[in-house]
Design a protein around this motif. Structure first.
Motif, mmCIF file in Angstrom:
data_model
loop_
_atom_site.group_PDB
_atom_site.id
_atom_site.type_symbol
_atom_site.label_atom_id
_atom_site.label_comp_id
_atom_site.label_asym_id
_atom_site.label_seq_id
_atom_site.Cartn_x
_atom_site.Cartn_y
_atom_site.Cartn_z
ATOM 1 N N ASP A 28 0.854 -1.175 0.000
ATOM 2 C CA ASP A 28 0.000 0.000 0.000
ATOM 3 C C ASP A 28 0.891 1.226 0.000
ATOM 4 N N THR A 29 0.453 2.249 -0.708
ATOM 5 C CA THR A 29 1.206 3.504 -0.691
ATOM 6 C C THR A 29 0.791 4.374 0.498
ATOM 7 N N ARG A 30 -0.206 3.938 1.252
ATOM 8 C CA ARG A 30 -0.663 4.707 2.410
ATOM 9 C C ARG A 30 0.372 4.626 3.527
ATOM 10 N N LEU A 31 0.668 5.756 4.142
ATOM 11 C CA LEU A 31 1.619 5.818 5.249
ATOM 12 C C LEU A 31 0.875 5.805 6.572
ATOM 13 N N ASP A 32 1.475 5.175 7.575
ATOM 14 C CA ASP A 32 0.866 5.136 8.909
ATOM 15 C C ASP A 32 1.975 4.938 9.934
ATOM 16 N N SER A 33 2.152 5.907 10.797
ATOM 17 C CA SER A 33 3.216 5.822 11.806
ATOM 18 C C SER A 33 2.833 4.927 12.977
ATOM 19 N N PRO A 66 4.283 1.369 5.669
ATOM 20 C CA PRO A 66 5.436 2.272 5.771
ATOM 21 C C PRO A 66 5.052 3.543 6.522
ATOM 22 N N ALA A 67 5.996 4.043 7.314
ATOM 23 C CA ALA A 67 5.760 5.288 8.043
ATOM 24 C C ALA A 67 6.279 6.490 7.281
ATOM 25 N N THR A 68 7.185 6.257 6.325
ATOM 26 C CA THR A 68 7.782 7.340 5.549
ATOM 27 C C THR A 68 7.868 6.919 4.085
ATOM 28 N N PRO A 69 7.948 7.897 3.162
ATOM 29 C CA PRO A 69 8.158 7.536 1.761
ATOM 30 C C PRO A 69 9.446 6.749 1.532
#
Length: 313
Positions: free
Chosen positions: A192-197, A203-206
């Protein structure tokens, strides 16, 4: 090869992978492959019983005639007599009962309780580990053939984008792609290209996303940024525009001069096969690599700066 009485020797290879509701792991499958290779090398005839859920077209336990076999081998996994969660009979005890006329050997298994009847009813147990012992034997999966170098495909799909209203074909495009992907000879990685910290699975960062993308062989996607970020990492993208008539995915592919794109109306196995083969080719990889170079300028950013430089009013 024959046994006493002149009967031809034939082995039925089983494991947890043989039971209707048994779990099939990669380790189980590789252990079975190692046993098969050893039996072939020794000139011993064998059949392998697989769960009908996992391999519908293979030999299943219910169809294996005990009278046909002189030996039964149970490979990998734990040996225990616990019943399944649905409260039915113990699969291993039922296996012992049905093949009581065969010599039964367990190999490469874990033995949590040596006194369990599932263990003691085997004629021989060659364990990889046993309760109370500090060490054991190397797992059988290590003996299986080396991997064949299958391509790794990242899969980035979207089910949203409701702003396109009646033109949305996201469900149909996703179903067509996943049905096709199931038959592709490749390893598949949902992404997924969605970020989530807060969620370690995303992933949390690009940069974290880029680190995964850069290790793939190709990306299959219905997302604009699934395509763009794959190309930014130098990885070919097979993109499908999920909006009838084409929308942002098609427009972005045209802007980038990227040819491996289909509209949802064009999705069929032959077209997907053709584009995947091109993406995996030297030409596809070379074309994708061009996008790793940062563009010299940006029409959008230049336009923004011109607007901001204009006086108010």
């Amino acid at each position: 090869m024959t046994v006493a009485g002149g009967r031809p020797r034939r082995v039925l290879l089983t494991g947890w992978f043989s039971f209707l509701h048994g779990e099939v792991t990669a380790g189980d499958a590789l252990a079975a492959e190692a046993v098969q290779e050893a039996l072939r090398g020794a000139g011993i005839a064998y059949d392998t019983a697989w769960s009908p859920v996992f391999r519908p077209g293979a030999l299943h336990l219910d169809d294996a005639d005990p009278a046909r076999y002189t030996d039964l081998v149970f490979a990998c996994g734990p040996v225990h007599s616990r019943p399944p969660p649905d409260g039915g009979p113990s699969p291993l005890l039922a296996l012992h009962d049905r093949f009581a006329g065969c010599r039964r050997v367990a190999v490469g298994v874990s033995v949590p309780d040596p006194d369990d009847p599932a263990v003691t009813r085997f004629d021989d147990v060659l364990p990889r580990d046993t309760a109370g012992q500090d060490t054991g034997a190397p797992d059988l999966s290590l003996r299986a053939r080396a991997p064949s170098g299958l391509p790794l495909i990242g899969v980035v799909l979207t089910g949203g984008q409701h702003e396109y209203g009646a033109r949305r074909r996201h469900a149909e495009a996703g179903d067509a792609l996943t049905a096709w992907l199931g038959g592709v000879g490749a390893a598949r990685l949902p992404m997924d290209t969605r970020l989530d910290s807060r969620d370690w699975r995303l992933p949390a960062t690009p940069d974290e996303l880029h680190a995964v993308l850069a290790r793939l062989d190709v990306v299959v996607t219905t997302r604009l940024h699934g395509m763009v970020l794959a190309l930014r990492a130098g990885i070919p993208a097979l993109a499908v525009d999920p909006v009838e008539g084409g929308a942002k995915v098609s427009a972005q592919a045209a802007a980038l001069g990227w040819p491996a794109v289909l509209r949802c109306e064009q999705v069929e196995a032959a077209a997907l096969d053709r584009l995947l083969a091109w993406c995996l080719s030297a030409a596809g990889r070379e074309r994708a690599a061009r996008h790793t170079v940062r563009p010299a300028g940006s029409e959008l950013l230049d336009g923004l700066l011109r607007r901001l430089a204009q006086p108010y009013g």
